[in-house]
Write an enzyme that holds these catalytic residues in place. Structure first.
Site, PDB file in Angstrom:
ATOM      1  N   LYS A  12       0.830  -1.218   0.000  1.00 35.32           N
ATOM      2  CA  LYS A  12       0.000   0.000   0.000  1.00 35.32           C
ATOM      3  C   LYS A  12       0.861   1.264   0.000  1.00 35.32           C
ATOM      4  O   LYS A  12       0.594   2.197  -0.745  1.00 35.32           O
ATOM      5  CB  LYS A  12      -0.931   0.030   1.222  1.00 35.32           C
ATOM      6  CG  LYS A  12      -1.957  -1.093   1.252  1.00 35.32           C
ATOM      7  CD  LYS A  12      -3.002  -0.875   2.331  1.00 35.32           C
ATOM      8  CE  LYS A  12      -2.451  -0.916   3.742  1.00 35.32           C
ATOM      9  NZ  LYS A  12      -1.945  -2.216   4.175  1.00 35.32           N
ATOM     10  N   ARG A  87      -9.752   0.524   8.728  1.00 31.74           N
ATOM     11  CA  ARG A  87      -9.288  -0.832   9.055  1.00 31.74           C
ATOM     12  C   ARG A  87     -10.321  -1.591   9.878  1.00 31.74           C
ATOM     13  O   ARG A  87     -10.069  -2.741  10.247  1.00 31.74           O
ATOM     14  CB  ARG A  87      -7.998  -0.734   9.865  1.00 31.74           C
ATOM     15  CG  ARG A  87      -6.740  -1.075   9.066  1.00 31.74           C
ATOM     16  CD  ARG A  87      -5.599  -0.731   9.970  1.00 31.74           C
ATOM     17  NE  ARG A  87      -4.390  -1.437   9.765  1.00 31.74           N
ATOM     18  CZ  ARG A  87      -3.317  -0.907   9.181  1.00 31.74           C
ATOM     19  NH1 ARG A  87      -3.370   0.297   8.671  1.00 31.74           N
ATOM     20  NH2 ARG A  87      -2.197  -1.587   9.112  1.00 31.74           N
ATOM     21  N   ARG A 126      11.484  -6.941   4.903  1.00 35.82           N
ATOM     22  CA  ARG A 126      11.422  -5.505   4.591  1.00 35.82           C
ATOM     23  C   ARG A 126      12.447  -4.698   5.392  1.00 35.82           C
ATOM     24  O   ARG A 126      12.589  -4.858   6.592  1.00 35.82           O
ATOM     25  CB  ARG A 126      10.012  -5.005   4.924  1.00 35.82           C
ATOM     26  CG  ARG A 126       9.825  -3.537   4.693  1.00 35.82           C
ATOM     27  CD  ARG A 126       8.383  -3.191   4.530  1.00 35.82           C
ATOM     28  NE  ARG A 126       7.622  -3.202   5.774  1.00 35.82           N
ATOM     29  CZ  ARG A 126       6.332  -2.867   5.834  1.00 35.82           C
ATOM     30  NH1 ARG A 126       5.664  -2.549   4.739  1.00 35.82           N
ATOM     31  NH2 ARG A 126       5.713  -2.894   6.989  1.00 35.82           N
ATOM     32  N   ARG A 159      11.310  -2.092  10.701  1.00 35.90           N
ATOM     33  CA  ARG A 159      10.285  -1.537  11.577  1.00 35.90           C
ATOM     34  C   ARG A 159      10.121  -2.447  12.782  1.00 35.90           C
ATOM     35  O   ARG A 159      10.249  -3.666  12.658  1.00 35.90           O
ATOM     36  CB  ARG A 159       8.954  -1.470  10.809  1.00 35.90           C
ATOM     37  CG  ARG A 159       8.645  -0.089  10.321  1.00 35.90           C
ATOM     38  CD  ARG A 159       7.499  -0.096   9.379  1.00 35.90           C
ATOM     39  NE  ARG A 159       6.268  -0.625   9.943  1.00 35.90           N
ATOM     40  CZ  ARG A 159       5.087  -0.551   9.322  1.00 35.90           C
ATOM     41  NH1 ARG A 159       5.014   0.035   8.143  1.00 35.90           N
ATOM     42  NH2 ARG A 159       3.999  -1.054   9.863  1.00 35.90           N
ATOM     43  N   ARG A 170      -0.323  -9.273  13.224  1.00 33.35           N
ATOM     44  CA  ARG A 170      -0.913  -8.250  12.337  1.00 33.35           C
ATOM     45  C   ARG A 170      -1.784  -8.894  11.260  1.00 33.35           C
ATOM     46  O   ARG A 170      -2.837  -8.372  10.916  1.00 33.35           O
ATOM     47  CB  ARG A 170       0.194  -7.403  11.692  1.00 33.35           C
ATOM     48  CG  ARG A 170       0.832  -6.444  12.703  1.00 33.35           C
ATOM     49  CD  ARG A 170       2.161  -5.921  12.225  1.00 33.35           C
ATOM     50  NE  ARG A 170       2.056  -5.100  11.050  1.00 33.35           N
ATOM     51  CZ  ARG A 170       3.067  -4.892  10.191  1.00 33.35           C
ATOM     52  NH1 ARG A 170       4.240  -5.466  10.394  1.00 33.35           N
ATOM     53  NH2 ARG A 170       2.896  -4.125   9.164  1.00 33.35           N
TER      54      ARG A 170
END
Ligand code: AMP
Length: 218
Positions: A12, A87, A126, A159, A170
Site C-alpha cells: 500500500k 481498518r 522488509r 520496523r 498483524r
C-alpha cells in the site's frame, strides 16, 4: 477520494506514493500519522510506541482524531488517498459520515490482494532507508551491499513491528477486524488488483483505474 485497501505487506505504501504522484493528491497513511505521534517524548507517545510494537490496532477514536486533523489541512482540498484506513467497519462508517458532512463523493476502493505466505516474506524481509525512505526486501529486492542503502550508504532499519511473531499477529488482526470492511465497500466503486507481483507490475495493474478512459471514437 481513493482508498488503497489491503493486508499489511500488500505494498500500500509503495503504491500510494505512485498514485499520489500520478494524480497530484496527498497520500495519507494512518500508520505514518501514528508513528509520528509515537515519536513524541510524552507518556502518550511512549504508550503509543509500545502499542504499535504489538501489532494490534489502535483505537478507532485515536486514529479518527489524527485523520480528521490531517484531512482539515488545505492540501487535502483537491482530493486525497488513504493508505491503511479504514481498518474496521466502525472506521468505514465514520469515514462515510465525514465525507457526507463535507459534501464529498463516495470513495473509490482499490483492493490490493496478496496471499498470506507471500506477505510473510515481504514483511519479514522488509528494510527501509531512514534517510531517503527507499524500501528494500531481503528476498525480492535486496540492496547491493547487505544492510546498506544503494542511494546514500545509510544503514537500513527494520520496523519494530516487522518481527515474525508480530507479523503473524498483524495478519490475524487483518483477517479478523479489517477483512470485513471489504463487504462494506463491495457494492460501491470497488476494484480488485492482483498485488502479488513486482512493484512495476502492480503500478501497471492500478493505472487503468486511475486515468480517464481514452475516447473510443473521435
Ligand atoms: P501500517 O503502517 O499501515 O502497517 O500501520 C502500522 C500500525 O499502525 C498497525 O499495525 C496498527 O497498530 C496501527 N494503525 C495504522 N492504521 C490504523 C487504523 N486505521 N486503525 C487502527 N490502527 C491503525
Amino acid at each position: 477520494m481513493l482508498i488503497l485497501f489491503g493486508p499489511p505487506g500488500s505494498g500500500k505504501g509503495t503504491q500510494a506514493a505512485f498514485v499520489s504522484k500520478l494524480l497530484s493528491i496527498p497520500a495519507i497513511s494512518t500508520g505514518d500519522l501514528l508513528r509520528a505521534e509515537a515519536q513524541r517524548d510524552t507518556p502518550q507517545g511512549r504508550a503509543l510506541r509500545a502499542h504499535l510494537a504489538t501489532g494490534e490496532l489502535v483505537s478507532d477514536e485515536t486514529v479518527g482524531r489524527l485523520l480528521a486533523r490531517r484531512l482539515a489541512e488545505p492540501s487535502c482540498r483537491r482530493g486525497f488517498l488513504l493508505d491503511g484506513y479504514p481498518r474496521t467497519v466502525a472506521q468505514a462508517r465514520s469515514l462515510a459520515s465525514l465525507l457526507k458532512d463535507r459534501a464529498l463523493p463516495e470513495p473509490e476502493v482499490l483492493y490490493l490482494r496478496v496471499p498470506d505466505d507471500h506477505l510473510l516474506k515481504r514483511l519479514s524481509g522488509r528494510q527501509q532507508c531512514p534517510v531517503c525512505g527507499h524500501i528494500y526486501n531481503d528476498y525480492f529486492q535486496p540492496p547491493a551491499k547487505p544492510g546498506i542503502c544503494d542511494n546514500d550508504g545509510a544503514a537500513l532499519t527494520h520496523r519494530s513491528d516487522d518481527r515474525e511473531d508480530v507479523i503473524r499477529e498483524r495478519l490475524a488482526v487483518y483477517h479478523r477486524d479489517t477483512e470485513p470492511v471489504l463487504s462494506y465497500y463491495r457494492n460501491g466503486i470497488f476494484h480488485i488488483v492482483d498485488a502479488s507481483g513486482a512493484e512495476q507490475q502492480v503500478h501497471n495493474a492500478i493505472e487503468p483505474f486511475l486515468l480517464p478512459a481514452p475516447a473510443l471514437t473521435r
